[in-house]
Motif scaffolding. Structure first.
Motif, short mmCIF file in Angstrom:
data_model
loop_
_atom_site.label_atom_id
_atom_site.label_comp_id
_atom_site.label_asym_id
_atom_site.label_seq_id
_atom_site.Cartn_x
_atom_site.Cartn_y
_atom_site.Cartn_z
N PHE A 41 0.83 -1.20 0.00
CA PHE A 41 0.00 0.00 0.00
C PHE A 41 0.87 1.26 0.00
O PHE A 41 0.59 2.22 -0.72
N ILE A 42 1.93 1.26 0.79
CA ILE A 42 2.84 2.42 0.82
C ILE A 42 3.49 2.63 -0.55
O ILE A 42 3.61 3.76 -1.02
N ASN A 43 3.88 1.54 -1.20
CA ASN A 43 4.44 1.65 -2.55
C ASN A 43 3.43 2.28 -3.51
O ASN A 43 3.78 3.13 -4.32
N ILE A 44 2.17 1.86 -3.41
CA ILE A 44 1.13 2.39 -4.27
C ILE A 44 0.92 3.88 -4.01
O ILE A 44 0.83 4.68 -4.94
N THR A 45 0.86 4.26 -2.72
CA THR A 45 0.64 5.68 -2.42
C THR A 45 1.82 6.55 -2.84
O THR A 45 1.61 7.68 -3.28
N LEU A 46 3.03 6.03 -2.73
CA LEU A 46 4.18 6.79 -3.23
C LEU A 46 4.09 7.00 -4.74
O LEU A 46 4.42 8.07 -5.25
N TYR A 47 3.63 5.99 -5.44
CA TYR A 47 3.47 6.13 -6.88
C TYR A 47 2.39 7.18 -7.19
O TYR A 47 2.57 8.02 -8.08
N ILE A 48 1.29 7.16 -6.44
CA ILE A 48 0.22 8.13 -6.67
C ILE A 48 0.70 9.55 -6.38
O ILE A 48 0.45 10.48 -7.15
N LYS A 49 1.40 9.73 -5.26
CA LYS A 49 1.81 11.08 -4.84
C LYS A 49 2.93 11.65 -5.70
O LYS A 49 2.94 12.84 -6.00
N HIS A 50 3.91 10.85 -6.07
CA HIS A 50 5.12 11.38 -6.66
C HIS A 50 5.41 10.87 -8.07
O HIS A 50 6.43 11.25 -8.64
N ASP A 51 4.58 10.02 -8.61
CA ASP A 51 4.87 9.40 -9.91
C ASP A 51 6.26 8.79 -9.95
O ASP A 51 7.00 8.92 -10.91
N THR A 52 6.64 8.14 -8.85
CA THR A 52 7.95 7.50 -8.78
C THR A 52 7.77 6.03 -8.45
O THR A 52 6.79 5.62 -7.83
N LEU A 53 8.73 5.25 -8.86
CA LEU A 53 8.77 3.84 -8.53
C LEU A 53 9.78 3.67 -7.39
O LEU A 53 10.98 3.80 -7.62
N PRO A 54 9.33 3.39 -6.17
CA PRO A 54 10.25 3.30 -5.02
C PRO A 54 11.00 1.98 -5.02
O PRO A 54 10.63 1.03 -4.33
N ILE A 55 12.06 1.92 -5.79
CA ILE A 55 12.81 0.67 -6.00
C ILE A 55 13.28 0.06 -4.68
O ILE A 55 13.13 -1.14 -4.45
N LYS A 56 13.83 0.88 -3.79
CA LYS A 56 14.35 0.37 -2.53
C LYS A 56 13.22 -0.26 -1.70
O LYS A 56 13.40 -1.32 -1.10
N MET A 57 12.06 0.37 -1.68
CA MET A 57 10.94 -0.19 -0.92
C MET A 57 10.41 -1.47 -1.55
O MET A 57 9.97 -2.38 -0.85
N VAL A 58 10.42 -1.53 -2.86
CA VAL A 58 9.97 -2.76 -3.53
C VAL A 58 10.88 -3.92 -3.16
O VAL A 58 10.42 -5.02 -2.87
N ILE A 59 12.19 -3.68 -3.14
CA ILE A 59 13.15 -4.73 -2.76
C ILE A 59 12.93 -5.11 -1.30
O ILE A 59 12.96 -6.31 -0.94
N ALA A 60 12.69 -4.13 -0.43
CA ALA A 60 12.45 -4.42 0.99
C ALA A 60 11.17 -5.23 1.16
O ALA A 60 11.11 -6.15 1.98
N THR A 61 10.15 -4.91 0.38
CA THR A 61 8.90 -5.67 0.44
C THR A 61 9.13 -7.11 -0.02
O THR A 61 8.61 -8.05 0.60
N ALA A 62 9.91 -7.28 -1.07
CA ALA A 62 10.22 -8.63 -1.54
C ALA A 62 10.99 -9.41 -0.49
O ALA A 62 10.73 -10.60 -0.26
N LEU A 63 11.94 -8.74 0.17
CA LEU A 63 12.69 -9.41 1.25
C LEU A 63 11.75 -9.85 2.37
O LEU A 63 11.88 -10.95 2.92
N MET A 64 10.79 -8.99 2.72
CA MET A 64 9.86 -9.35 3.77
C MET A 64 8.98 -10.53 3.35
O MET A 64 8.71 -11.43 4.15
N ALA A 65 8.57 -10.55 2.09
CA ALA A 65 7.75 -11.66 1.60
C ALA A 65 8.52 -12.97 1.64
O ALA A 65 7.99 -14.02 2.03
N VAL A 66 9.79 -12.93 1.26
CA VAL A 66 10.62 -14.14 1.31
C VAL A 66 10.85 -14.55 2.76
O VAL A 66 10.84 -15.75 3.09
N ALA A 67 11.05 -13.57 3.64
CA ALA A 67 11.24 -13.89 5.06
C ALA A 67 9.99 -14.58 5.61
O ALA A 67 10.08 -15.53 6.39
#
Length: 180
Positions: free
Chosen positions: A108-134
């Protein structure tokens, strides 16, 4: 006797001032290119933004559903025999439910960052993937797994960890010494 001050080599200008260079912040976000003035592309861009907003609303519903599920799972495990006792497997199931909600919140935070800033938060996406694997690792029952599967998960963890480290790495700044 005239002495000239030492000449220091000049540093190249930052990437953002060099012609043809793309700007890259320390935030590790990639700016989405501006929308061209083509009318069809404007409409398609608006449709995408509307779809992302719908995804944000749906993700909030998933988060609320997940919170309710965590409460329900905890209730089920606590009232089951033996009453008010949790086994290690019960705790792992509860941890898995918690982590699923936390992953949904990060998405959800990744989505809201995209809505607010038109940016792809690469670092957060990697952190989310790490959490999913964990979460996946926490939920694994290692006695029933093929060693190749465990090695594959280990390789994914190492690759994601290395990627996160490389994105986060900032070279040490040289210590400035006072000139006298």
């Amino acid at each position: 006797m005239d002495t000239k001050p030492p000449v220091r080599p000049s540093m190249p200008p930052p990437a953002s001032t060099r012609p043809g260079a793309t700007r890259r912040d320390d935030t590790h976000e990639v700016k989405v290119p501006p929308v061209p003035e083509d009318a069809m592309l404007k409409v398609l861009h608006a449709v995408i933004h509307f779809a992302v907003r719908i995804l944000a609303v749906l993700m909030v519903l998933v988060i609320l559903w997940g919170v309710a599920d965590v409460g329900y799972v905890m209730y089920q495990r606590v009232v089951a025999a033996p009453f008010l006792m949790l086994t290690v497997s019960d705790i792992l199931v509860i941890f898995g439910s918690f982590m699923a909600v936390l992953i949904a919140i990060e998405i959800f935070i990744n989505i809201t960052l995209y809505i607010k800033h038109d940016t792809l938060p690469i670092k957060m996406v990697i952190a989310t993937a790490l959490m999913a694997v964990a979460r996946k690792v926490i939920m694994l029952d290692f006695k029933d797994l093929d060693p190749a599967y465990i090695m594959a998960i280990a390789a994914v963890i190492v690759a994601l960890g290395l990627t996160y480290w490389l994105i986060s790495y900032k070279p040490p700044q040289p210590v400035k010494q006072d000139e006298r």
